[in-house]
Structures are given as structure tokens and as C-alpha cells.
Write a protein that holds these residues in place. Structure first.
Motif, short mmCIF file in Angstrom:
data_model
loop_
_atom_site.label_atom_id
_atom_site.label_comp_id
_atom_site.label_asym_id
_atom_site.label_seq_id
_atom_site.Cartn_x
_atom_site.Cartn_y
_atom_site.Cartn_z
N TYR A 171 0.76 -1.04 0.01
CA TYR A 171 0.09 -0.02 -0.16
C TYR A 171 0.94 1.38 -0.15
O TYR A 171 1.83 1.47 0.73
CB TYR A 171 -1.05 -0.08 1.27
N LYS A 225 -7.27 -3.22 4.70
CA LYS A 225 -6.73 -4.44 4.61
C LYS A 225 -7.82 -5.44 5.32
O LYS A 225 -7.74 -6.62 5.03
CB LYS A 225 -5.40 -4.57 5.71
N LYS A 226 -8.63 -4.99 6.17
CA LYS A 226 -9.64 -5.44 7.01
C LYS A 226 -10.69 -5.91 5.68
O LYS A 226 -11.30 -7.05 5.69
CB LYS A 226 -10.52 -4.84 7.85
N TYR A 263 -3.91 8.37 5.88
CA TYR A 263 -3.43 7.31 5.11
C TYR A 263 -3.49 5.92 5.97
O TYR A 263 -3.77 4.88 5.53
CB TYR A 263 -2.19 7.54 4.39
N PHE A 264 -2.71 6.18 6.87
CA PHE A 264 -2.63 4.98 7.86
C PHE A 264 -3.92 4.29 8.64
O PHE A 264 -4.21 2.97 8.51
CB PHE A 264 -1.62 5.16 9.09
N ASN A 265 -4.94 4.94 8.78
CA ASN A 265 -6.04 4.56 9.14
C ASN A 265 -6.88 4.13 7.86
O ASN A 265 -7.44 2.90 8.27
CB ASN A 265 -6.99 5.76 9.57
N GLU A 266 -6.85 4.44 6.80
CA GLU A 266 -7.60 3.89 5.66
C GLU A 266 -7.01 2.73 5.14
O GLU A 266 -7.67 1.93 4.74
CB GLU A 266 -7.54 4.91 4.48
N VAL A 267 -5.36 2.48 5.16
CA VAL A 267 -4.78 1.32 4.93
C VAL A 267 -5.31 0.13 5.88
O VAL A 267 -5.44 -1.07 5.35
CB VAL A 267 -3.31 1.49 4.98
N GLU A 268 -5.54 0.53 7.22
CA GLU A 268 -5.88 -0.46 8.03
C GLU A 268 -7.30 -1.09 7.51
O GLU A 268 -7.91 -2.22 7.53
CB GLU A 268 -5.82 -0.10 9.52
N VAL A 269 -8.24 0.00 7.04
CA VAL A 269 -9.63 -0.24 6.81
C VAL A 269 -9.54 -1.27 5.59
O VAL A 269 -10.42 -2.14 5.45
CB VAL A 269 -10.51 1.00 6.28
#
Length: 243
Positions: free
Chosen positions: A7, A75-76, A67-73
Motif C-alpha cells: 500500500y 486490509k480488513k 493514510y494509515f487509518n484507511e490502509v488498515e480499513v
């Protein structure tokens, strides 16, 4: 491996997801499945998803993405076991006239490959081509599956004008110019079919994961279909795939 993804920020309002950089049906299927999962998730902040050979770009309406929050979303979402995915695709039959009037580079390719023009036509029309993504021009399908005997380098000096509907070969790819434009691919024929129509609900009939089958026609048939297309009386033949 094909399932290993990365990502990356892509400007201020998009995230680029990348797989192994190669043209591969299994990677394409994985990308399309991820895109469908994102669509099912119905995130109102996501305004578009753009498929590439080995990438998926997620575009957000926010001016600056967390960015970091949306990447975790993301990935889930990708790891979810969403069972409602529709993997249906179609095979579209595209009529092509390989007459020398339209296939203005056929003789050059024939001479360079030591293949008769009739052999070139047969090799090109007997294959089934996977749609990997749509880009370059609206309605320009990036197709995989060209016979190796037809690989032919793009022109060192692109033409300033390539006709709408021109069927061409560029390197290891084949495609159709959906509108008149400049282009450096080698032109082997022409289709009377529209690949992009802004007035349709879906401006481009095909999508990533579909397949294209080119069907050889003579010039008289070309002119007949061309009239039908202009009169909005022609429908492209399609077959539902079950794979």
C-alpha cells in the motif's frame, strides 16, 4: 508471489495498492475481487477504484486522506470473507475486417515475421483475449493473450492520426482504438463497433475480467454492420462465462 501486496500514498487523495508487477490472470482476479469487496463495503468516502494490470487505485473524496487509518480499513476489507461476490464475466464477439485498406501495417508485419497475411489474420482471430483494465483512452481495452508469433514492436515514430476502430498490435499486446487519436501501434484491421459511447449507461460495454473474441469479416459485412451501428440497430454478441 501474486498475493503479496503493498500500500502506498498516491497523491493527497488516493491510495495505490500493488501486486507483483506482471500480467497474470490470477493477480487480475484477485484485484477484481478486492474491487468488488470495496464496492460492497459502501464506503461513502471512496469515489472511485481504478484497476491496472497489477494495481488498484482507491480514490477518496477527502482532500487529504488519513493514510494509515484507511490502509488498515482496506486490509480488513481485503481479508473479509464476503460471499456475495459476483465473478460473472462475458465473452464479447467483435467483428474485424482485416482488409488491407484497413490493415495498413499487415504487409510490413507479414514480411518481418515470414507469415502470410492469411496466417496473421487466423492467429489474431483464433485467440481469446482477457480484458485486464481500461485506460489510455476512454474505452481502450488492455488485452492479454496475444499469440507470441504476433508480437511486434511499436512504431518508433507514432502516427499523428489513427482511425477510430483501428485494431492494432503493440509489442505483446493487441487492442482497439476507441476514438481517433495519435498512436504507435501497428494497425492490422478495423472494427465498425463502438467501444465507447458516453450516452450509454455503461459507456464502455466491457469490464476488467471480461474476454474479447475477434471475428473476421469481409468488407461488405463491415459496411453493413457500420450502417447498423450508426442506426443504433446493432448489438454486440456476448456469452455469459461461468468461470
Amino acid at each position: 508471489m501474486g498475493n503479496k501486496i503493498t500500500y502506498k500514498p498516491f497523491g493527497d487523495c488516493a491510495i495505490l495498492v500493488e501486486w507483483e508487477a506482471k500480467i497474470c490472470a490470477s493477480i487480475s482476479n484477485t484485484i477484481i475481487a478486492f474491487q468488488q469487496k470495496i464496492g460492497a463495503f459502501e464506503n461513502k468516502d471512496i469515489v472511485d477504484t481504478i484497476v491496472g494490470y497489477s494495481s488498484l487505485t482507491i480514490v477518496y473524496k477527502m482532500r487529504i486522506v488519513d493514510y494509515f487509518n484507511e490502509v488498515e480499513v482496506l486490509k480488513k476489507i481485503n481479508a473479509s470473507k464476503y460471499e456475495g461476490l459476483k465473478k460473472s464475466s462475458f465473452t464479447w464477439e467483435i467483428p474485424v475486417c482485416y482488409d488491407l485498406e484497413f490493415g495498413i501495417d499487415l504487409q510490413e508485419i507479414s514480411k518481418a515475421t515470414n507469415l502470410k497475411i492469411s496466417e496473421l489474420m487466423k492467429l489474431h482471430s483464433q485467440k481469446l483475449y482477457r480484458v485486464y483494465f481500461i485506460g489510455f483512452l476512454p474505452g481502450f481495452l488492455y488485452l492479454g493473450g496475444l499469440d507470441k508469433q504476433l508480437f511486434f514492436d511499436r512504431k518508433p515514430n507514432p502516427r499523428l492520426k489513427v482511425a477510430k476502430g483501428a485494431v492494432a498490435i503493440g509489442g505483446e499486446q493487441t487492442g482497439v482504438y476507441p476514438s481517433e487519436s495519435a498512436g504507435g501501434w501497428n494497425i492490422i484491421g478495423k472494427t465498425p463497433v463502438n467501444f465507447f459511447n458516453i450516452n450509454n449507461d455503461s459507456p464502455c460495454f466491457a469490464k476488467a475480467g471480461d474476454f474479447i473474441k475477434f471475428v473476421s469479416i469481409d468488407k461488405n459485412k463491415f459496411l453493413q454492420i457500420e450502417k447498423e451501428v450508426k442506426a443504433s440497430a446493432y448489438q454486440i454478441s456476448k456469452t455469459l462465462r461461468n468461470d
